[in-house]
Design a protein around this motif. Structure first.
Motif, PDB file in Angstrom:
ATOM      1  N   ASN A 169      -6.926  -2.230  -6.213  1.00 43.25           N
ATOM      2  CA  ASN A 169      -5.682  -1.460  -6.229  1.00 43.25           C
ATOM      3  C   ASN A 169      -5.703  -0.299  -5.234  1.00 43.25           C
ATOM      4  O   ASN A 169      -5.542   0.870  -5.602  1.00 43.25           O
ATOM      5  N   PRO A 170      -5.868  -0.560  -3.959  1.00 43.08           N
ATOM      6  CA  PRO A 170      -5.932   0.538  -2.991  1.00 43.08           C
ATOM      7  C   PRO A 170      -4.553   1.146  -2.735  1.00 43.08           C
ATOM      8  O   PRO A 170      -3.524   0.553  -3.049  1.00 43.08           O
ATOM      9  N   SER A 171      -4.542   2.327  -2.149  1.00 42.85           N
ATOM     10  CA  SER A 171      -3.306   2.985  -1.732  1.00 42.85           C
ATOM     11  C   SER A 171      -3.638   3.852  -0.529  1.00 42.85           C
ATOM     12  O   SER A 171      -4.809   3.986  -0.143  1.00 42.85           O
ATOM     13  N   VAL A 172      -2.624   4.434   0.075  1.00 43.31           N
ATOM     14  CA  VAL A 172      -2.821   5.273   1.252  1.00 43.31           C
ATOM     15  C   VAL A 172      -2.254   6.660   0.987  1.00 43.31           C
ATOM     16  O   VAL A 172      -1.460   6.873   0.057  1.00 43.31           O
ATOM     17  N   ALA A 173      -2.663   7.620   1.834  1.00 46.59           N
ATOM     18  CA  ALA A 173      -2.257   9.019   1.619  1.00 46.59           C
ATOM     19  C   ALA A 173      -0.756   9.212   1.773  1.00 46.59           C
ATOM     20  O   ALA A 173      -0.167  10.116   1.166  1.00 46.59           O
ATOM     21  N   ILE A 174      -0.119   8.368   2.586  1.00 50.18           N
ATOM     22  CA  ILE A 174       1.321   8.519   2.828  1.00 50.18           C
ATOM     23  C   ILE A 174       2.146   7.694   1.859  1.00 50.18           C
ATOM     24  O   ILE A 174       3.321   7.405   2.113  1.00 50.18           O
ATOM     25  N   ALA A 175       1.564   7.297   0.738  1.00 52.67           N
ATOM     26  CA  ALA A 175       2.259   6.442  -0.214  1.00 52.67           C
ATOM     27  C   ALA A 175       3.535   7.109  -0.724  1.00 52.67           C
ATOM     28  O   ALA A 175       3.568   8.309  -1.002  1.00 52.67           O
ATOM     29  N   ILE A 176       4.592   6.293  -0.836  1.00 53.02           N
ATOM     30  CA  ILE A 176       5.875   6.753  -1.365  1.00 53.02           C
ATOM     31  C   ILE A 176       6.244   5.799  -2.494  1.00 53.02           C
ATOM     32  O   ILE A 176       6.967   4.812  -2.281  1.00 53.02           O
ATOM     33  N   LEU A 198       0.807  -1.222   0.000  1.00 57.69           N
ATOM     34  CA  LEU A 198       0.000   0.000   0.000  1.00 57.69           C
ATOM     35  C   LEU A 198       0.838   1.270   0.000  1.00 57.69           C
ATOM     36  O   LEU A 198       0.394   2.303  -0.507  1.00 57.69           O
ATOM     37  N   VAL A 199       2.049   1.217   0.541  1.00 61.40           N
ATOM     38  CA  VAL A 199       2.862   2.427   0.690  1.00 61.40           C
ATOM     39  C   VAL A 199       3.892   2.572  -0.423  1.00 61.40           C
ATOM     40  O   VAL A 199       4.086   3.672  -0.965  1.00 61.40           O
ATOM     41  N   PHE A 200       4.549   1.470  -0.806  1.00 57.75           N
ATOM     42  CA  PHE A 200       5.654   1.576  -1.762  1.00 57.75           C
ATOM     43  C   PHE A 200       5.335   1.002  -3.139  1.00 57.75           C
ATOM     44  O   PHE A 200       5.740   1.560  -4.160  1.00 57.75           O
ATOM     45  N   ASP A 201       4.614  -0.113  -3.183  1.00 57.36           N
ATOM     46  CA  ASP A 201       4.364  -0.782  -4.475  1.00 57.36           C
ATOM     47  C   ASP A 201       3.058  -0.266  -5.083  1.00 57.36           C
ATOM     48  O   ASP A 201       2.048  -0.979  -5.145  1.00 57.36           O
ATOM     49  N   ILE A 202       3.098   0.961  -5.556  1.00 53.09           N
ATOM     50  CA  ILE A 202       1.910   1.588  -6.132  1.00 53.09           C
ATOM     51  C   ILE A 202       1.848   1.259  -7.626  1.00 53.09           C
ATOM     52  O   ILE A 202       2.780   1.578  -8.373  1.00 53.09           O
TER      53      ILE A 202
END
Length: 379
Positions: free
Chosen positions: A70-77, A16-20
């Motif tokens: 394909n979810p993600s989070v606001a702090i995604a890097i 969720l954070v790195f593998d966007i």
């Protein structure tokens, strides 16, 4: 299971954070969730613990959610395209290899179980199993009977220890069939003894495993074996371990009451080593408890072990039960457990497990009257 939880948490976080994902490169780290789920399933097959089930479900739910939306989070890097491009190939390849390894492991485990079941079945057909008898005596040294123990003489491996093959037989579900054979043989021996005045009152104790006891036809098969042999049910003592009561205690108690009403003697084996003995002991229609050898072993050396053994014997007496001490190896252990109030004894001090002919010979010698001292004639 702790390792699975840590890996599950880390993979979800990394996905969720790195593998966007992008239109060119999909997300692939979530593939490892399937590996964790399969590993959890393998562990559950080997040791069915309920905590393992929610871990497996969590892995599958997380995989479906990540793959579908394909979810993600606001702090995604997001990682760079070049790193993700190489990582996609690596993750896909490694996860597929790991899944393949898990499938091979499951196949080996399944084949091993099948081979064990087949070997045990052949052993029963080819009469490789045999019974040995270990004497049980009362406080006065009079022979009460014997405990029937199972042995396996393998044509290539020789004597297979019971601690090795009995758990395997339980694992593959073979113990009910093997237990039926033991009951049949024990009843046949008791039927032979019925015609001998010196052996008519002896009992035989047989061990009944949990999976054998919970069989729906256990009572009917037991009663049929006894009736066919024309022996009194109280000549056959059923020794249950505390693992039986992991199942539905109420149903177990109902079956025990049925057995007790039919005249069978019921003994609780290895008392004090299992599952919360005191919480259900008052509910059980028992005739006897057996003090486990682990308590008897240290009574002569340890004050704490002696206190535990004495307490167990006292509990049995307070509940109106006979108490048998097993694992008696020395005269001092015998003397101490006798002083504590045990009514029965079993162990190498009295006799090792022996084939039936040897036991009957031992029995004849044990029952022979002691020679009386000669009185000199009066002059």
């Amino acid at each position: 299971m702790l390792a699975q939880i840590v890996c599950l948490t880390y993979i979800v976080f990394f996905a969720l954070v790195f593998d966007i994902p992008t239109t060119a490169i999909p997300r692939t780290t979530h593939l490892y969730l399937l590996v964790i789920a399969v590993v959890g399933f393998i562990n559950y097959r080997r040791e069915p613990l309920l905590l393992q089930v929610p871990i497996i479900v969590a892995c599958l739910v997380a995989f479906i959610a990540i793959a579908a939306v394909n979810p993600s989070v606001a702090i995604a890097i997001p990682m760079s395209e070049s790193v993700r491009s190489a990582g996609a190939w690596i993750n896909a390849s490694v996860s597929i290899c790991m899944l393949g390894a898990c499938i091979v492991a499951m196949q080996i485990d399944l084949s091993r179980s099948t081979d064990i079941a087949s070997e045990l079945q052949k052993a029963l057909w080819k009469r490789q199993f045999r019974l040995v008898y270990q004497p049980q005596v009362d406080a006065e040294g009079k022979v009460l009977g014997a405990e029937v123990l199972l042995r396996w003489t393998h044509p290539k491996r020789g004597e297979v220890p019971p601690a090795e093959f009995i758990p395997l037989a339980e694992q593959v579900g073979f113990m009910p069939q093997l237990g039926t054979w033991i009951i049949t043989e024990a009843c046949r021996t008791l039927a032979d003894w019925r015609a001998d005045e010196s052996r008519r009152a002896l009992t035989l104790s047989i061990n009944v495993t949990a999976d054998q006891f919970i069989q729906p036809d256990f009572y009917a098969a037991l009663r049929q074996a006894v009736d066919r042999s024309e022996i009194a049910p109280d000549r056959l003592k059923l020794e249950l371990t505390e693992t039986v009561f992991v199942n539905d205690v109420d149903a177990i108690v109902t079956k025990l009451l049925l057995l007790r009403h039919a005249g069978f003697a019921i003994s609780l084996d290895d008392f004090g080593t299992g599952y919360s003995s005191l919480s259900y002991l008052r509910q059980l229609p028992l005739n006897q408890i057996k003090v486990d050898r682990s308590f008897v072993r240290g009574v002569a050396e340890s004050r704490r072990a002696a206190a535990l053994a004495k307490t167990i014997v006292q509990i049995g007496h307070d509940l109106g039960l006979d108490v048998l001490a097993e694992g008696i190896e020395t005269e001092e252990q015998h003397r101490i457990m006798q002083a504590y109030g045990c009514t029965g004894f079993q162990g190498f001090h009295f006799g090792r497990p022996m084939p039936l002919p040897a036991f009957e010979q031992w029995l004849a010698e044990a029952q022979r009257p002691a020679p009386q001292a000669r009185v000199p004639a009066m002059a």
